[in-house]
Motif scaffolding. Structure first.
Motif, PDB file in Angstrom:
ATOM      1  N   THR A 164       0.837  -1.211   0.000  1.00  0.00           N
ATOM      2  CA  THR A 164       0.000   0.000   0.000  1.00  0.00           C
ATOM      3  C   THR A 164       0.867   1.254   0.000  1.00  0.00           C
ATOM      4  O   THR A 164       0.568   2.240  -0.662  1.00  0.00           O
ATOM      5  N   LEU A 165       1.969   1.213   0.752  1.00  0.00           N
ATOM      6  CA  LEU A 165       2.821   2.405   0.883  1.00  0.00           C
ATOM      7  C   LEU A 165       3.948   2.425  -0.154  1.00  0.00           C
ATOM      8  O   LEU A 165       4.792   3.325  -0.138  1.00  0.00           O
ATOM      9  N   GLY A 166       3.984   1.409  -1.018  1.00  0.00           N
ATOM     10  CA  GLY A 166       5.012   1.357  -2.070  1.00  0.00           C
ATOM     11  C   GLY A 166       6.407   1.059  -1.544  1.00  0.00           C
ATOM     12  O   GLY A 166       7.407   1.465  -2.138  1.00  0.00           O
ATOM     13  N   LEU A 167       6.493   0.319  -0.434  1.00  0.00           N
ATOM     14  CA  LEU A 167       7.807   0.074   0.184  1.00  0.00           C
ATOM     15  C   LEU A 167       8.269  -1.371   0.078  1.00  0.00           C
ATOM     16  O   LEU A 167       9.353  -1.721   0.555  1.00  0.00           O
ATOM     17  N   LEU A 168       7.432  -2.226  -0.563  1.00  0.00           N
ATOM     18  CA  LEU A 168       7.744  -3.652  -0.547  1.00  0.00           C
ATOM     19  C   LEU A 168       9.102  -3.957  -1.187  1.00  0.00           C
ATOM     20  O   LEU A 168       9.896  -4.729  -0.635  1.00  0.00           O
ATOM     21  N   GLU A 169       9.379  -3.331  -2.328  1.00  0.00           N
ATOM     22  CA  GLU A 169      10.644  -3.646  -3.027  1.00  0.00           C
ATOM     23  C   GLU A 169      11.844  -3.279  -2.158  1.00  0.00           C
ATOM     24  O   GLU A 169      12.830  -4.003  -2.102  1.00  0.00           O
ATOM     25  N   GLN A 170      11.752  -2.141  -1.467  1.00  0.00           N
ATOM     26  CA  GLN A 170      12.881  -1.733  -0.610  1.00  0.00           C
ATOM     27  C   GLN A 170      13.095  -2.733   0.533  1.00  0.00           C
ATOM     28  O   GLN A 170      14.215  -3.012   0.923  1.00  0.00           O
ATOM     29  N   VAL A 171      11.999  -3.270   1.060  1.00  0.00           N
ATOM     30  CA  VAL A 171      12.132  -4.254   2.146  1.00  0.00           C
ATOM     31  C   VAL A 171      12.692  -5.566   1.587  1.00  0.00           C
ATOM     32  O   VAL A 171      13.570  -6.198   2.186  1.00  0.00           O
ATOM     33  N   GLN A 172      12.196  -5.932   0.377  1.00  0.00           N
ATOM     34  CA  GLN A 172      12.688  -7.183  -0.239  1.00  0.00           C
ATOM     35  C   GLN A 172      14.179  -7.105  -0.536  1.00  0.00           C
ATOM     36  O   GLN A 172      14.844  -8.123  -0.624  1.00  0.00           O
ATOM     37  N   ALA A 173      14.693  -5.897  -0.713  1.00  0.00           N
ATOM     38  CA  ALA A 173      16.121  -5.750  -1.039  1.00  0.00           C
ATOM     39  C   ALA A 173      17.013  -5.900   0.204  1.00  0.00           C
ATOM     40  O   ALA A 173      18.236  -5.919   0.100  1.00  0.00           O
ATOM     41  N   GLN A 174      16.414  -5.994   1.381  1.00  0.00           N
ATOM     42  CA  GLN A 174      17.195  -6.144   2.619  1.00  0.00           C
ATOM     43  C   GLN A 174      17.657  -7.598   2.766  1.00  0.00           C
ATOM     44  O   GLN A 174      17.019  -8.503   2.222  1.00  0.00           O
ATOM     45  N   PRO A 175      18.710  -7.840   3.559  1.00  0.00           N
ATOM     46  CA  PRO A 175      19.065  -9.243   3.859  1.00  0.00           C
ATOM     47  C   PRO A 175      17.847  -9.884   4.536  1.00  0.00           C
ATOM     48  O   PRO A 175      17.268  -9.289   5.439  1.00  0.00           O
ATOM     49  N   LYS A 176      17.438 -11.062   4.072  1.00  0.00           N
ATOM     50  CA  LYS A 176      16.195 -11.625   4.613  1.00  0.00           C
ATOM     51  C   LYS A 176      16.165 -13.146   4.447  1.00  0.00           C
ATOM     52  O   LYS A 176      16.919 -13.703   3.644  1.00  0.00           O
ATOM     53  N   GLY A 177      15.294 -13.774   5.169  1.00  0.00           N
ATOM     54  CA  GLY A 177      15.002 -15.183   4.943  1.00  0.00           C
ATOM     55  C   GLY A 177      13.628 -15.249   4.308  1.00  0.00           C
ATOM     56  O   GLY A 177      12.693 -14.622   4.803  1.00  0.00           O
ATOM     57  N   ASP A 178      13.495 -15.978   3.198  1.00  0.00           N
ATOM     58  CA  ASP A 178      12.177 -16.146   2.579  1.00  0.00           C
ATOM     59  C   ASP A 178      11.402 -17.210   3.352  1.00  0.00           C
ATOM     60  O   ASP A 178      11.979 -18.217   3.779  1.00  0.00           O
ATOM     61  N   VAL A 179      10.107 -17.003   3.503  1.00  0.00           N
ATOM     62  CA  VAL A 179       9.288 -17.963   4.247  1.00  0.00           C
ATOM     63  C   VAL A 179       8.197 -18.500   3.338  1.00  0.00           C
ATOM     64  O   VAL A 179       7.412 -17.733   2.789  1.00  0.00           O
ATOM     65  N   TYR A 180       8.154 -19.827   3.208  1.00  0.00           N
ATOM     66  CA  TYR A 180       7.151 -20.458   2.340  1.00  0.00           C
ATOM     67  C   TYR A 180       6.133 -21.290   3.124  1.00  0.00           C
ATOM     68  O   TYR A 180       5.204 -21.825   2.548  1.00  0.00           O
ATOM     69  N   GLY A 181       6.335 -21.432   4.442  1.00  0.00           N
ATOM     70  CA  GLY A 181       5.372 -22.243   5.190  1.00  0.00           C
ATOM     71  C   GLY A 181       5.638 -22.184   6.671  1.00  0.00           C
ATOM     72  O   GLY A 181       6.501 -21.436   7.151  1.00  0.00           O
ATOM     73  N   CYS A 182       4.857 -22.984   7.388  1.00  0.00           N
ATOM     74  CA  CYS A 182       4.936 -22.976   8.839  1.00  0.00           C
ATOM     75  C   CYS A 182       5.115 -24.420   9.299  1.00  0.00           C
ATOM     76  O   CYS A 182       4.443 -25.312   8.777  1.00  0.00           O
ATOM     77  N   ALA A 183       6.028 -24.668  10.234  1.00  0.00           N
ATOM     78  CA  ALA A 183       6.203 -26.022  10.772  1.00  0.00           C
ATOM     79  C   ALA A 183       5.811 -26.006  12.248  1.00  0.00           C
ATOM     80  O   ALA A 183       6.085 -25.024  12.951  1.00  0.00           O
ATOM     81  N   PHE A 184       5.121 -27.060  12.675  1.00  0.00           N
ATOM     82  CA  PHE A 184       4.721 -27.159  14.077  1.00  0.00           C
ATOM     83  C   PHE A 184       5.238 -28.481  14.640  1.00  0.00           C
ATOM     84  O   PHE A 184       5.266 -29.484  13.927  1.00  0.00           O
TER      85      PHE A 184
END
Ligand SMILES: Cc1cc2nc3c(=O)[nH]c(=O)nc-3n(C[C@H](O)[C@H](O)[C@H](O)COP(=O)(O)OP(=O)(O)OC[C@H]3O[C@@H](n4cnc5c(N)ncnc54)[C@H](O)[C@@H]3O)c2cc1C
Length: 418
Positions: free
Chosen positions: A65-85
């Motif tokens: 909404t604020l147009g900031l997603l790309e800047q956040v994606q450019a940060q060092p990060k871990g991608d998350v594809y699911g949840c383990a319990f």
């Protein structure tokens, strides 16, 4: 949006106290609506914030909404594809998140708050007047309306006052604004205490957010969240009342899980904590299992200052950013109309709780339901064996199916029969 260079107004449209995700998103939205904003922040950026660092789908929506997603994606990060319990019986299940087909990125991320908050604050700083190292200590009131703030500016070493048409408390779990408005007292039944540390060298990391139910900290959980380059945010959290009643030393419990628990001791065998055990940090989470008053004559509360954290998952960045955007929308209209009364600002409370109230209510029920070890263990066990149950839970996590169904007797019956 107009860039600003700390011109300092005699009266601002809005003064925001606190530049975390709630305050920064609110400042950006108000600036987008042409409002003159003063953002006051106690710390100097970049600053750290004790957190699990998980950026959920709801936060991703606010960032878009604020147009900031790309800047956040450019940060060092871990991608998350699911949840383990995992359960106290050591059953283990992985549930993939639904993938948004219109969007190529991962459905969620883990980004250190040092980096995430710096992206948000640096953007807010471009479009607001900003003072860092400014600690608000008092609200200025006139004729029963909040009209400004007073605080200590560490650069000038002076107590300074600023005036605004609306004052927005975005100052987190120990909000001074909420305290001065008479609603800031945290209740141990509606507050979680959590600890976290950054680990290197844990094995078996799989781009999942991991939530583990472990006897020593039940009802609470142990988490492992993936960050950049194989590092992880590891932590534990429990409702404050439960910690007190059970006399639990959370720090000892967390270290013991990593060293002694059969599911984790091998995974942590060659791990190390960034900064050593002294770097394990704790903080409070005011949760939305009750409805804190958030609108007053000339003032609003957002994010943790409004006690909006999910009582089951402990996620608060999404609701902080969403409440910041919603508060900005209502405050901008109220300022234009020249009416910032509590009655006018109630529109914020209505819009906010209409959106997040049902989900917070379900999460509170889930938190209570998580106290029934038998149920918790049964669902994790059945989910580990049934693709159908995993799909149902995945739909609930993606908000495609009402999360409330998790506590619906029919769902439990379905699980029992699976
Ligand atoms: C251990 C832990 C793990 C968590 N894990 C997650 C997670 O994985 N995902 C998730 O979504 N949420 C998580 N949360 C919750 C999340 O951290 C908060 O909900 C979120 O930070 C709220 O944002 P905010 O902007 O309201 O407040 P904050 O991020 O706390 O920002 C408040 C800001 O106000 C400033 N401030 C404070 N007092 C003053 C003052 N007097 N004057 C001026 N400025 C002031 C502070 O310096 C700070 O920058 C976790 C919390 C904890 C404690």
């Amino acid at each position: 949006m107009k860039l600003r260079k700390n011109r300092m107004e005699s009266v601002y449209d809005a003064i925001i106290v606190g530049g975390g995700p709630g305050g920064s998103c609110c400042a950006l939205r108000l600036a987008d609506k042409g409002k003159k904003v003063l953002l006051l922040e106690k710390a100097t950026y970049p600053r750290d914030k004790t957190c699990g660092d998980a950026v959920s789908g709801k936060t991703v929506k606010s960032l878009k909404t604020l147009g900031l997603l790309e800047q956040v994606q450019a940060q060092p990060k871990g991608d998350v594809y699911g949840c383990a319990f995992s359960s106290t019986n050591m059953d283990y299940v992985e549930i993939p998140f639904k993938q948004d087909k219109a969007y190529a990125g991962a459905p969620g991320y883990c980004v250190r708050r040092y980096n995430l908050d710096n992206v948000l604050f640096s953007n807010a700083k471009k479009y607001s007047d900003t003072i860092e190292g400014f600690s608000v200590t008092e609200l200025i009131t006139e004729n029963n309306f909040v009209v400004g703030v007073r605080g200590f500016n560490s650069a000038t070493k002076k107590v300074e006052e600023y005036r605004g048409k609306v004052i927005i408390g975005a100052d987190g779990a120990n909000s001074i604004v909420a305290a001065k408005l008479g609603v800031g007292k945290n209740d141990p039944a509606h507050e979680i205490i959590a600890l976290r540390a950054y680990y290197k060298g844990i094995t078996g990391m799989k781009n999942n957010i991991e939530l583990h139910f472990v006897d020593s900290i039940l009802p609470g959980y142990f988490w492992i969240f993936p960050l950049e380059d194989g590092t992880a945010n590891v932590g534990v959290g429990m409702v404050t009342d439960d910690i007190k009643k059970k006399g639990i030393d959370l720090r000892k419990a967390m270290i013991s899980i990593t060293k002694d628990h059969p599911l984790f001791k091998e995974r942590f065998a060659n791990s190390s904590i960034e900064g050593g055990e002294a770097a394990i940090k704790g903080w409070t989470l005011p949760v939305g299992s009750f409805h804190r008053k958030n609108h007053f004559n000339g003032a609003l509360l957002i994010g943790d200052a409004a006690s909006l954290i999910d009582p089951f998952t402990g996620e608060g960045i999404g609701n902080a950013s969403f409440s910041g955007i919603t508060a900005a929308d209502v405050a901008a209209k109220a300022i234009d109309e020249g009416n910032v009364s509590e009655e006018r600002l109630k529109e914020y409370d209505t819009a906010l709780w209409k959106e997040i109230g049902p989900e917070l209510g379900t999460s509170y029920n889930l938190q209570k339901w998580g106290r029934h070890k038998f149920l918790l263990n049964m669902i994790i066990k059945k989910a580990s064996r049934s693709q159908k149950i995993r799909e149902v839970i995945s739909g609930m996590l993606a908000n495609e199916l009402p999360r409330g169904d998790l506590i619906n007797p029919m769902f439990l019956l379905q699980v029992l029969m699976a």
